[in-house]
Design a protein around this motif. Structure first.
Motif, PDB file in Angstrom:
ATOM      1  N   MET A   1     -13.571   1.709  -7.157  1.00  0.00           N
ATOM      2  CA  MET A   1     -13.487   1.165  -5.808  1.00  0.00           C
ATOM      3  C   MET A   1     -12.571   0.070  -5.706  1.00  0.00           C
ATOM      4  N   SER A   2     -12.056  -0.641  -6.696  1.00  0.00           N
ATOM      5  CA  SER A   2     -11.181  -1.698  -6.602  1.00  0.00           C
ATOM      6  C   SER A   2      -9.742  -1.171  -6.393  1.00  0.00           C
ATOM      7  N   LYS A   3      -9.574   0.062  -7.024  1.00  0.00           N
ATOM      8  CA  LYS A   3      -8.150   0.819  -6.632  1.00  0.00           C
ATOM      9  C   LYS A   3      -7.972   1.099  -5.258  1.00  0.00           C
ATOM     10  N   ILE A   4      -9.053   1.568  -4.565  1.00  0.00           N
ATOM     11  CA  ILE A   4      -8.931   2.014  -3.217  1.00  0.00           C
ATOM     12  C   ILE A   4      -8.781   0.595  -2.293  1.00  0.00           C
ATOM     13  N   VAL A   5      -9.557  -0.586  -2.810  1.00  0.00           N
ATOM     14  CA  VAL A   5      -9.264  -1.808  -1.982  1.00  0.00           C
ATOM     15  C   VAL A   5      -7.712  -2.214  -2.273  1.00  0.00           C
ATOM     16  N   GLU A   6      -7.267  -2.090  -3.371  1.00  0.00           N
ATOM     17  CA  GLU A   6      -5.823  -2.621  -3.693  1.00  0.00           C
ATOM     18  C   GLU A   6      -4.900  -1.735  -3.036  1.00  0.00           C
ATOM     19  N   ALA A   7      -4.994  -0.352  -2.894  1.00  0.00           N
ATOM     20  CA  ALA A   7      -4.024   0.340  -2.313  1.00  0.00           C
ATOM     21  C   ALA A   7      -4.102  -0.121  -0.727  1.00  0.00           C
ATOM     22  N   ASN A   8      -5.279  -0.271  -0.344  1.00  0.00           N
ATOM     23  CA  ASN A   8      -5.612  -0.434   1.273  1.00  0.00           C
ATOM     24  C   ASN A   8      -4.844  -1.836   1.542  1.00  0.00           C
ATOM     25  N   GLU A   9      -5.053  -2.938   0.554  1.00  0.00           N
ATOM     26  CA  GLU A   9      -4.234  -3.923   0.719  1.00  0.00           C
ATOM     27  C   GLU A   9      -3.001  -3.874   0.919  1.00  0.00           C
ATOM     28  N   LYS A  10      -2.500  -3.098  -0.068  1.00  0.00           N
ATOM     29  CA  LYS A  10      -1.019  -3.071  -0.129  1.00  0.00           C
ATOM     30  C   LYS A  10      -0.256  -2.167   1.123  1.00  0.00           C
ATOM     31  N   ILE A  11      -1.166  -1.316   1.648  1.00  0.00           N
ATOM     32  CA  ILE A  11      -0.818  -0.394   2.968  1.00  0.00           C
ATOM     33  C   ILE A  11      -0.818  -1.423   3.912  1.00  0.00           C
ATOM     34  N   ALA A  12      -1.915  -2.360   4.034  1.00  0.00           N
ATOM     35  CA  ALA A  12      -1.969  -3.305   5.152  1.00  0.00           C
ATOM     36  C   ALA A  12      -0.758  -4.459   5.266  1.00  0.00           C
ATOM     37  N   GLU A  13      -0.326  -4.748   3.846  1.00  0.00           N
ATOM     38  CA  GLU A  13       0.731  -5.810   3.748  1.00  0.00           C
ATOM     39  C   GLU A  13       2.063  -5.093   4.276  1.00  0.00           C
ATOM     40  N   LYS A  14       2.232  -3.584   3.968  1.00  0.00           N
ATOM     41  CA  LYS A  14       3.350  -2.873   4.482  1.00  0.00           C
ATOM     42  C   LYS A  14       3.527  -2.928   6.072  1.00  0.00           C
ATOM     43  N   VAL A  15       2.204  -2.602   6.563  1.00  0.00           N
ATOM     44  CA  VAL A  15       2.241  -2.321   7.975  1.00  0.00           C
ATOM     45  C   VAL A  15       2.341  -3.728   8.780  1.00  0.00           C
ATOM     46  N   VAL A  16       2.044  -4.721   8.236  1.00  0.00           N
ATOM     47  CA  VAL A  16       2.238  -5.990   8.806  1.00  0.00           C
ATOM     48  C   VAL A  16       3.859  -6.324   8.684  1.00  0.00           C
ATOM     49  N   GLN A  17       4.243  -6.285   7.558  1.00  0.00           N
ATOM     50  CA  GLN A  17       5.518  -6.498   7.197  1.00  0.00           C
ATOM     51  C   GLN A  17       6.637  -5.524   8.435  1.00  0.00           C
ATOM     52  N   GLY A  18       6.352  -4.366   8.630  1.00  0.00           N
ATOM     53  CA  GLY A  18       6.984  -3.401   9.485  1.00  0.00           C
ATOM     54  C   GLY A  18       7.086  -3.937  10.749  1.00  0.00           C
ATOM     55  N   TYR A  19       5.587  -4.397  11.369  1.00  0.00           N
ATOM     56  CA  TYR A  19       5.152  -4.748  12.574  1.00  0.00           C
ATOM     57  C   TYR A  19       6.067  -6.114  12.818  1.00  0.00           C
ATOM     58  N   LYS A  20       6.219  -7.094  12.052  1.00  0.00           N
ATOM     59  CA  LYS A  20       6.985  -8.311  11.979  1.00  0.00           C
ATOM     60  C   LYS A  20       8.486  -7.816  12.334  1.00  0.00           C
ATOM     61  N   LYS A  21       8.986  -6.921  11.573  1.00  0.00           N
ATOM     62  CA  LYS A  21      10.356  -6.686  11.618  1.00  0.00           C
ATOM     63  C   LYS A  21      10.576  -5.956  12.941  1.00  0.00           C
ATOM     64  N   ILE A  22       9.934  -5.291  13.599  1.00  0.00           N
ATOM     65  CA  ILE A  22      10.064  -4.659  14.837  1.00  0.00           C
ATOM     66  C   ILE A  22       9.951  -5.799  15.839  1.00  0.00           C
ATOM     67  N   GLU A  23       8.868  -6.537  15.751  1.00  0.00           N
ATOM     68  CA  GLU A  23       8.394  -7.706  16.651  1.00  0.00           C
ATOM     69  C   GLU A  23       9.812  -8.493  16.729  1.00  0.00           C
ATOM     70  N   ASN A  24      10.119  -9.040  15.622  1.00  0.00           N
ATOM     71  CA  ASN A  24      11.413 -10.006  15.691  1.00  0.00           C
ATOM     72  C   ASN A  24      12.694  -9.192  16.367  1.00  0.00           C
ATOM     73  N   GLY A  25      12.876  -7.901  15.899  1.00  0.00           N
ATOM     74  CA  GLY A  25      14.053  -7.317  16.593  1.00  0.00           C
ATOM     75  C   GLY A  25      13.839  -7.171  18.283  1.00  0.00           C
ATOM     76  N   VAL A  26      12.986  -6.961  18.747  1.00  0.00           N
ATOM     77  CA  VAL A  26      12.449  -6.737  20.170  1.00  0.00           C
ATOM     78  C   VAL A  26      12.789  -8.187  20.806  1.00  0.00           C
ATOM     79  N   VAL A  27      12.008  -9.335  19.970  1.00  0.00           N
ATOM     80  CA  VAL A  27      12.040 -10.411  20.757  1.00  0.00           C
ATOM     81  C   VAL A  27      13.549 -11.003  20.705  1.00  0.00           C
ATOM     82  N   SER A  28      14.315 -10.797  19.705  1.00  0.00           N
ATOM     83  CA  SER A  28      15.865 -11.272  19.413  1.00  0.00           C
ATOM     84  C   SER A  28      16.430 -10.562  20.530  1.00  0.00           C
ATOM     85  N   GLY A  29      16.336  -9.528  20.660  1.00  0.00           N
ATOM     86  CA  GLY A  29      17.011  -8.606  21.617  1.00  0.00           C
ATOM     87  C   GLY A  29      16.742  -8.912  23.223  1.00  0.00           C
TER      88      GLY A  29
END
Length: 73
Positions: A1-29
Motif C-alpha cells: 500500500m505504501s508504494k501506491i501512496v508514494e507513487a500517488n504523491e510523486k504524481i501529485a508533485e509533478k502535476v502541481v509543478q506542471g500547473y505552476k509552470k503553466i500558471e507562471n507562463g500565462v501570468v507573465s504573458g
C-alpha cells in the motif's frame, strides 16, 4: 500500500509543478501584454493632447496640467 501512496504523491508533485509552470507562463504573458497596451495608450493619449490641445510651444506635460486645472490651484 505504501508504494501506491508514494507513487500517488510523486504524481501529485509533478502535476502541481506542471500547473505552476503553466500558471507562471500565462501570468507573465498577460503582464507583458498589459504593459504594452498601457504604454501604447499613453503614447496615443500624449499625441492626442499634443495635436488637439497643446498651445504653440507648450509641452505635452504642460498642456495636461493646464487641462486638468493644476496650474490654477
Amino acid at each position: 500500500m505504501s508504494k501506491i501512496v508514494e507513487a500517488n504523491e510523486k504524481i501529485a508533485e509533478k502535476v502541481v509543478q506542471g500547473y505552476k509552470k503553466i500558471e507562471n507562463g500565462v501570468v507573465s504573458g498577460y503582464q507583458k501584454i498589459e504593459t504594452g497596451v498601457v504604454a501604447g495608450f499613453g503614447k496615443v493619449a500624449d499625441k492626442c493632447v499634443e495635436t488637439l490641445f497643446a498651445r504653440e510651444g507648450e509641452t505635452v506635460e504642460d498642456a495636461k496640467k493646464r487641462l486638468s486645472g493644476e496650474l490654477q490651484r
